[in-house]
Design a protein around this motif. Sequence first.
Motif, PDB file in Angstrom:
ATOM      1  N   GLN A  80       0.874  -1.171   0.000  1.00  0.00           N
ATOM      2  CA  GLN A  80       0.000   0.000   0.000  1.00  0.00           C
ATOM      3  C   GLN A  80       0.911   1.221   0.000  1.00  0.00           C
ATOM      4  O   GLN A  80       1.446   1.602   1.036  1.00  0.00           O
ATOM      5  CB  GLN A  80      -0.917  -0.021   1.218  1.00  0.00           C
ATOM      6  CG  GLN A  80      -1.810  -1.257   1.246  1.00  0.00           C
ATOM      7  CD  GLN A  80      -2.777  -1.276   2.405  1.00  0.00           C
ATOM      8  OE1 GLN A  80      -3.182  -0.236   2.919  1.00  0.00           O
ATOM      9  NE2 GLN A  80      -3.181  -2.478   2.814  1.00  0.00           N
ATOM     10  N   LEU A  81       1.106   1.786  -1.175  1.00  0.00           N
ATOM     11  CA  LEU A  81       2.070   2.870  -1.349  1.00  0.00           C
ATOM     12  C   LEU A  81       1.320   4.194  -1.523  1.00  0.00           C
ATOM     13  O   LEU A  81       0.678   4.427  -2.548  1.00  0.00           O
ATOM     14  CB  LEU A  81       2.965   2.587  -2.558  1.00  0.00           C
ATOM     15  CG  LEU A  81       3.686   1.232  -2.540  1.00  0.00           C
ATOM     16  CD1 LEU A  81       4.457   1.021  -3.834  1.00  0.00           C
ATOM     17  CD2 LEU A  81       4.606   1.118  -1.340  1.00  0.00           C
ATOM     18  N   ALA A  82       1.431   5.051  -0.519  1.00  0.00           N
ATOM     19  CA  ALA A  82       0.739   6.337  -0.549  1.00  0.00           C
ATOM     20  C   ALA A  82       1.539   7.358  -1.347  1.00  0.00           C
ATOM     21  O   ALA A  82       2.771   7.371  -1.313  1.00  0.00           O
ATOM     22  CB  ALA A  82       0.523   6.843   0.871  1.00  0.00           C
ATOM     23  N   GLY A  83       0.806   8.199  -2.074  1.00  0.00           N
ATOM     24  CA  GLY A  83       1.461   9.237  -2.861  1.00  0.00           C
ATOM     25  C   GLY A  83       0.454  10.255  -3.350  1.00  0.00           C
ATOM     26  O   GLY A  83      -0.634  10.401  -2.783  1.00  0.00           O
ATOM     27  N   THR A  84       0.823  10.925  -4.408  1.00  0.00           N
ATOM     28  CA  THR A  84      -0.014  11.968  -4.990  1.00  0.00           C
ATOM     29  C   THR A  84      -0.132  11.737  -6.490  1.00  0.00           C
ATOM     30  O   THR A  84       0.873  11.472  -7.156  1.00  0.00           O
ATOM     31  CB  THR A  84       0.621  13.355  -4.744  1.00  0.00           C
ATOM     32  OG1 THR A  84       0.798  13.535  -3.334  1.00  0.00           O
ATOM     33  CG2 THR A  84      -0.252  14.467  -5.288  1.00  0.00           C
ATOM     34  N   VAL A  85      -1.343  11.854  -7.015  1.00  0.00           N
ATOM     35  CA  VAL A  85      -1.543  11.723  -8.452  1.00  0.00           C
ATOM     36  C   VAL A  85      -0.827  12.884  -9.138  1.00  0.00           C
ATOM     37  O   VAL A  85      -1.014  14.048  -8.768  1.00  0.00           O
ATOM     38  CB  VAL A  85      -3.048  11.731  -8.810  1.00  0.00           C
ATOM     39  CG1 VAL A  85      -3.238  11.736 -10.331  1.00  0.00           C
ATOM     40  CG2 VAL A  85      -3.755  10.547  -8.177  1.00  0.00           C
ATOM     41  N   VAL A  86       0.026  12.553 -10.104  1.00  0.00           N
ATOM     42  CA  VAL A  86       0.740  13.607 -10.836  1.00  0.00           C
ATOM     43  C   VAL A  86       0.316  13.666 -12.302  1.00  0.00           C
ATOM     44  O   VAL A  86       0.613  14.650 -12.980  1.00  0.00           O
ATOM     45  CB  VAL A  86       2.278  13.444 -10.729  1.00  0.00           C
ATOM     46  CG1 VAL A  86       2.735  13.703  -9.303  1.00  0.00           C
ATOM     47  CG2 VAL A  86       2.736  12.092 -11.222  1.00  0.00           C
TER      48      VAL A  86
END
Length: 142
Positions: A80-86
């Motif tokens: 489960q890798l959290a990030g930001t849509v780019v």
Amino acid sequence: MKTSARNQFRGKVEQVLIGTVNAEIYLSLQGGASLVASITKDSVATLGIEVGVEVTALVKAPQIIVVTEFGGYKISARNQLAGTVVAVKSGAVNSEIDIELKGGEIVVATVTNDSVETLGLRAGKPATAIFKAGAVILAVQN
């Protein structure tokens, strides 16, 4: 190595847990994220996987599930890798979603255009890329 997998993560093996049939391989990625791969015990031996070995983890984009809200639920998928849509690259039926992790690595997911609308996916939106440990293929250089 040439492969069709959109997600190719370089990392180092941090831990190997050998079971009766399968093994869990814990990796630290170059950007600082961690992921888990579940491969057969035979593959561990064949590939020479041990702590400290550099590997490439391959995950196909359709194997990635994008979550924007957990709504109080926990999910059994190990990665489960959290990030930001780019980036959201729309096609006729599906869209490609690029999620940047804190360390700068990009996870690419392929989702339906309906999911893009339902989840409100757009650049700048926080999102978590989820995939099972069994969806990860490991490669080592000879």
